[in-house]
Scaffold this active site. Sequence first.
Site, mmCIF file in Angstrom:
data_model
loop_
_atom_site.group_PDB
_atom_site.id
_atom_site.type_symbol
_atom_site.label_atom_id
_atom_site.label_comp_id
_atom_site.label_asym_id
_atom_site.label_seq_id
_atom_site.Cartn_x
_atom_site.Cartn_y
_atom_site.Cartn_z
ATOM 1 N N TYR A 50 0.836 -1.008 -0.028
ATOM 2 C CA TYR A 50 -0.012 -0.060 -0.135
ATOM 3 C C TYR A 50 1.033 1.221 -0.054
ATOM 4 O O TYR A 50 0.729 2.143 -0.725
ATOM 5 C CB TYR A 50 -0.960 0.023 1.100
ATOM 6 C CG TYR A 50 -1.954 1.008 1.122
ATOM 7 C CD1 TYR A 50 -3.126 1.136 0.210
ATOM 8 C CD2 TYR A 50 -1.959 2.203 2.001
ATOM 9 C CE1 TYR A 50 -3.960 2.005 0.184
ATOM 10 C CE2 TYR A 50 -3.071 3.131 2.150
ATOM 11 C CZ TYR A 50 -3.893 3.180 1.361
ATOM 12 O OH TYR A 50 -4.847 3.951 1.503
ATOM 13 N N ASP A 84 -12.263 7.534 4.916
ATOM 14 C CA ASP A 84 -10.925 8.208 4.772
ATOM 15 C C ASP A 84 -11.183 9.742 4.723
ATOM 16 O O ASP A 84 -11.416 10.059 3.665
ATOM 17 C CB ASP A 84 -10.006 7.812 3.761
ATOM 18 C CG ASP A 84 -8.488 8.273 3.792
ATOM 19 O OD1 ASP A 84 -8.417 9.331 4.597
ATOM 20 O OD2 ASP A 84 -7.794 7.773 2.885
#
Lengths: 127, 127
Positions: A14, A38
């Site tokens: 990631y 997020d």
Amino acid sequence: MVTYERAVEVADTYMQAMSAQDWAAVMELYAEDAVLEDPVGSEVKIGKLAITDFYFGIGETNITCTRTGTVRFANAEMVFPFQCIMRSEDGAMKIDIIDHFILNGEGLIIQMRAFWGPETAGPYEES
Amino acid sequence: MVTYERAVEVADTYMQAMSAQDWAAVMELYAEDAVLEDPVGSEVKIGKLAITDFYFGIGETNITCTRTGTVRFANAEMVFPFQCIMRSEDGAMKIDIIDHFILNGEGLIIQMRAFWGPETAGPYEES
């Protein structure tokens, strides 16, 4: 059973994919029915299509993400601290973030929550 | 509205109280109806009495907890990385942990989840 090694692989893949703005590689880490929040408290994105839109929306921003501590792992859930540096013509900014991923049996992210806010963001001085 | 300053105060008071094995001071950070899951995946302790039992169960263990990164805060939820060193006659051990607290309107912990496992625990060499 998801292993710790897989959790570390997910975190570091990631970090690399974010730093390369390789959104396709980011999406390979997600399950079809994943949900993303997020930052924490914002509208939850439901499903891989909505999550793909979210990442592609980041666009061409120059981002470098670096893990700043060990991946903590328990019961197929993982959290890890990292720093994100974003560079633009107006200068550079850094954000301290902790991401929380829940992995499914195949080691893919089914839930992602990113903890950050204005208090841990600020200008970044190139060293 | 819980402020970032309160979140940092909660984290650092928790670190100090844990390091002093001052369980009464730890419990002052918790709301009456709090729940605790430490580590993530273990049986959830429900209510302040069960949580008090949990901390007093740690007993006289010599513990030192040190925050190792910034407190990340969003929407009254907070996470922070820390290291816990436990010393006994048999030697010292360290564990890398990230705690996740959800705060209520009074800035007290209503949910606590601790992310750690054997993979981030190991012997500690006194320096």
